[in-house]
Design a protein around this motif. Structure first.
Motif, PDB file in Angstrom:
ATOM      1  N   UNK A  98      30.324  15.293  62.967  1.00  0.00           N
ATOM      2  CA  UNK A  98      31.604  14.994  61.980  1.00  0.00           C
ATOM      3  C   UNK A  98      30.873  15.183  60.252  1.00  0.00           C
ATOM      4  N   UNK A  99      29.491  15.703  60.224  1.00  0.00           N
ATOM      5  CA  UNK A  99      29.543  16.768  59.139  1.00  0.00           C
ATOM      6  C   UNK A  99      29.648  17.853  59.528  1.00  0.00           C
ATOM      7  N   UNK A 100      29.312  18.617  60.691  1.00  0.00           N
ATOM      8  CA  UNK A 100      29.845  19.745  60.713  1.00  0.00           C
ATOM      9  C   UNK A 100      31.554  19.892  60.871  1.00  0.00           C
ATOM     10  N   UNK A 101      32.080  19.665  61.601  1.00  0.00           N
ATOM     11  CA  UNK A 101      33.634  19.596  60.947  1.00  0.00           C
ATOM     12  C   UNK A 101      34.368  19.880  59.968  1.00  0.00           C
ATOM     13  N   UNK A 102      33.239  18.562  58.994  1.00  0.00           N
ATOM     14  CA  UNK A 102      33.804  18.779  57.597  1.00  0.00           C
ATOM     15  C   UNK A 102      33.140  19.315  56.905  1.00  0.00           C
ATOM     16  N   UNK A 103      32.383  20.800  57.291  1.00  0.00           N
ATOM     17  CA  UNK A 103      31.718  21.612  56.816  1.00  0.00           C
ATOM     18  C   UNK A 103      32.330  23.089  57.379  1.00  0.00           C
ATOM     19  N   UNK A 104      32.686  23.073  58.053  1.00  0.00           N
ATOM     20  CA  UNK A 104      33.599  24.218  58.836  1.00  0.00           C
ATOM     21  C   UNK A 104      35.044  24.204  57.618  1.00  0.00           C
ATOM     22  N   UNK A 105      35.658  22.600  57.690  1.00  0.00           N
ATOM     23  CA  UNK A 105      37.007  22.368  56.832  1.00  0.00           C
ATOM     24  C   UNK A 105      36.197  23.084  55.025  1.00  0.00           C
ATOM     25  N   UNK A 106      35.391  23.040  54.657  1.00  0.00           N
ATOM     26  CA  UNK A 106      34.903  23.480  53.448  1.00  0.00           C
ATOM     27  C   UNK A 106      34.930  24.596  53.438  1.00  0.00           C
ATOM     28  N   UNK A 107      34.234  25.738  54.853  1.00  0.00           N
ATOM     29  CA  UNK A 107      34.383  26.737  54.941  1.00  0.00           C
ATOM     30  C   UNK A 107      35.034  27.526  54.734  1.00  0.00           C
ATOM     31  N   UNK A 108      35.800  27.019  56.263  1.00  0.00           N
ATOM     32  CA  UNK A 108      37.381  27.599  56.073  1.00  0.00           C
ATOM     33  C   UNK A 108      38.441  28.172  54.170  1.00  0.00           C
ATOM     34  N   UNK A 109      38.320  26.664  53.210  1.00  0.00           N
ATOM     35  CA  UNK A 109      39.006  26.730  52.286  1.00  0.00           C
ATOM     36  C   UNK A 109      38.402  27.796  51.168  1.00  0.00           C
ATOM     37  N   UNK A 130      52.018  32.246  53.998  1.00  0.00           N
ATOM     38  CA  UNK A 130      51.470  31.920  55.332  1.00  0.00           C
ATOM     39  C   UNK A 130      49.789  31.659  55.507  1.00  0.00           C
ATOM     40  N   UNK A 131      48.884  33.109  54.504  1.00  0.00           N
ATOM     41  CA  UNK A 131      47.538  32.329  54.951  1.00  0.00           C
ATOM     42  C   UNK A 131      47.142  30.520  54.469  1.00  0.00           C
ATOM     43  N   UNK A 132      48.108  30.347  53.081  1.00  0.00           N
ATOM     44  CA  UNK A 132      47.447  28.759  52.961  1.00  0.00           C
ATOM     45  C   UNK A 132      48.256  27.868  54.415  1.00  0.00           C
ATOM     46  N   UNK A 133      49.015  27.996  54.411  1.00  0.00           N
ATOM     47  CA  UNK A 133      49.581  27.203  55.938  1.00  0.00           C
ATOM     48  C   UNK A 133      48.471  27.837  57.004  1.00  0.00           C
ATOM     49  N   UNK A 134      48.417  28.053  57.257  1.00  0.00           N
ATOM     50  CA  UNK A 134      46.659  28.218  58.364  1.00  0.00           C
ATOM     51  C   UNK A 134      45.754  27.385  58.014  1.00  0.00           C
ATOM     52  N   UNK A 135      45.229  28.194  56.524  1.00  0.00           N
ATOM     53  CA  UNK A 135      44.264  27.072  56.133  1.00  0.00           C
ATOM     54  C   UNK A 135      44.746  25.666  56.406  1.00  0.00           C
ATOM     55  N   UNK A 136      45.437  24.890  55.856  1.00  0.00           N
ATOM     56  CA  UNK A 136      45.852  23.810  56.112  1.00  0.00           C
ATOM     57  C   UNK A 136      46.212  23.186  56.980  1.00  0.00           C
ATOM     58  N   UNK A 137      46.273  24.034  58.396  1.00  0.00           N
ATOM     59  CA  UNK A 137      46.708  23.337  59.524  1.00  0.00           C
ATOM     60  C   UNK A 137      44.696  23.445  60.437  1.00  0.00           C
ATOM     61  N   UNK A 138      44.397  24.128  60.072  1.00  0.00           N
ATOM     62  CA  UNK A 138      43.499  24.535  60.248  1.00  0.00           C
ATOM     63  C   UNK A 138      41.891  23.257  60.056  1.00  0.00           C
ATOM     64  N   UNK A 139      42.078  23.398  58.305  1.00  0.00           N
ATOM     65  CA  UNK A 139      41.416  22.428  57.980  1.00  0.00           C
ATOM     66  C   UNK A 139      42.462  20.549  58.273  1.00  0.00           C
TER      67      UNK A 139
END
Length: 484
Positions: free
Chosen positions: A106-117, A143-152
């Motif tokens: 859980x912590x790693x996935x939230x960290x990934x979302x923050x890092x991608x942002x 386009x970049x923000x849409x990809x970010x939204x999907x990944x995050x």
């Protein structure tokens, strides 16, 4: 005589200046800046951190790229384990370290979302939007923000799934009984179903059955016990045997009485006792059970002649949520059944006056509400018919527990399970039981119904015959080959 340095035009001097198409672009060349923007944003999406290494803060880029490569390595390892060592993955998710592992995920996935942002916002800064062609200036960030939204969003959903799984494991397996070895090659589990809730102090079990799981093959045999089975005997060593040496008996009392039926053992052992059954079963609560459940276990052992160390209680109020979480169940309905029930004291004869709907015959995919009424409906059929339908639903739900279905609906299944079930199964047994469940899916379920059509009298059941039926089903007699 001093020679003057030759004069060089700015255009001829430009090649002497350090140039790089990504790190030091010609900002006056808008088409080139547009191509550079797409390169950086695509690289940021595919390999987070690479855009910063090529055109920005290399320290940030190295951190992002390192995290990306580490994430890929973990996914490759997990994929390999899932293909070639599934037991290890199950152990990580359900074993003793599951709480720590799921929290870490859980912590790693939230960290990934923050890092991608952070990396995406920085990449948008690097492309210098004001220097881009007009179309690219709008399409690139969108386009970049849409990809970010999907990944995050994917990372957040997966993180929530890990949290739901951790919470469900903690809620369902909060107590946990003692870990025991298989009895005669089987794990026997008492399955109880009832409507719990406020004001249900005299709750009786509406569905009683025992699942016998072969500890080697995973083959499942489900024995349905009628809820009104009269005078059930108790197993040797049971505290209830001292109270009822000749089998369970009724007790007429205006305050708290009961019939001599299987589903009312709980009343005698727990509800109607001043000590709430603690004198009979002092360790029940510590092991995640209750005196009424332990007494029902002892009665089921006496009826079937097998050892039953564990139980699973299903609250029918949450049953519909589990079915919906699994995407529904496929059921072949044999006869038309009403939904709902008659008002108290009105009788059940004029069905059309109180039915709130009907379950029509034929094969159909039921949602949770329909499946719940399919299991409950009893006003136009017998209790024995309802027992068969409940067993049919158990098999249909088992069929829905595929790894793909559970993974894609994990959060909903985990949340529904936490509200639906309670058990004294030890958490340490989960990896073994999960593996057995996967084996069970590949085999037909054997059903034993203790009904008159199978030779079990409704009022005076032959318990020796019942035990023989169970024994022959679990350990079929081996036919001897004639000599010669």
């Amino acid at each position: 005589m001093t020679l003057a340095a030759p004069r060089v035009s700015p255009e001829r001097a430009r090649p002497l200046i350090e140039t790089h198409p990504l790190r030091h672009p010609d900002q006056r060349d808008r088409p080139s800046m547009g191509r550079r923007a797409w390169w950086l944003l695509v690289l940021n999406a595919l390999i987070p951190g690479s855009a910063q290494i090529l055109a920005g803060n290399r320290r940030l880029g190295r951190f992002g790229l390192g995290a990306t490569l580490a994430g890929w390595a973990v996914l490759i390892v997990l994929a390999g384990l899932a293909l070639f060592a599934r037991g290890a993955v199950i152990w990580l998710v359900t074993g003793p370290l599951s709480w720590l592992m799921l929290t870490l995920v859980q912590v790693v996935l939230l960290g990934c979302a923050v890092l991608w942002t952070v990396l995406t916002v920085d990449a948008l800064r690097l492309v210098r939007l004001v220097k881009l062609p007009a179309i690219t200036r709008w399409t690139a960030p969108i386009a970049s923000l849409l990809v970010l939204a999907l990944l995050a969003a994917g990372a957040v959903v997966a993180s929530n799934a890990a949290a739901s799984g951790r919470g469900a494991l903690s809620d369902i397996f909060a107590g946990g009984g003692l870990s025991v070895a298989p009895s005669d090659g089987y794990y026997n589990i008492l399955l109880l179903g009832a409507d719990s809730g406020d004001g249900r102090d005299s709750m009786r079990f509406d569905s009683i059955s025992v699942a016998s799981i072969n500890a080697d093959t995973g083959a499942v045999t489900i024995t349905g016990i009628p809820r009104e089975l009269p005078h059930p005997p108790f197993s040797e060593g049971s505290p209830m045997l001292a109270e009822y040496p000749e089998g369970f008996r009724s007790h007429a009392d205006s305050t708290c009485g009961w019939e001599a039926w299987m589903n009312q053992v709980r009343n005698a052992a727990e509800v109607c006792r001043p000590d709430r059954g603690s004198g009979l079963y002092p360790d029940a609560a510590a092991h995640g059970s209750a005196p009424g459940i332990e007494a029902t276990k002892d009665a089921a052992e006496g009826v079937l002649g097998i050892e039953i160390p564990y139980y699973v209680f299903l609250d029918m109020n949450g049953f519909a949520d589990l079915v919906d979480a699994l995407g529904g169940v496929e059921i072949d309905v044999a006869e038309r059944l009403p939904k709902g029930g008659p008002p108290p004291g009105s009788g059940a004869h004029d069905v059309d006056s109180w039915a709130i709907g009907w379950i029509e015959p034929g094969r159909q995919r039921m949602n949770g509400d329909t499946a719940q009424w399919y299991a409950r409906s009893r006003y136009t059929t017998s209790d024995y018919d309802r027992m068969k339908r409940q067993r049919q639903l158990q098999e249909a739900i088992l069929a829905q527990f595929t790894p793909e279905n559970v993974l894609t609906r994990f959060s909903a299944v985990a949340d529904a399970g936490a509200e639906l079930a309670s058990t004294d199964l030890p958490r340490g047994k989960l990896p073994e039981f999960f593996d057995l469940m996967m084996k069970a899916k590949e085999q037909p379920v054997t059903r034993i119904e203790l009904t008159p059509e199978n030779g079990i009298a409704e009022k005076t059941p032959d318990y020796e015959l019942i035990r023989k039926m169970v024994r022959d089903a679990l350990h079929p007699p081996v036919e001897e080959t004639p000599a010669g």
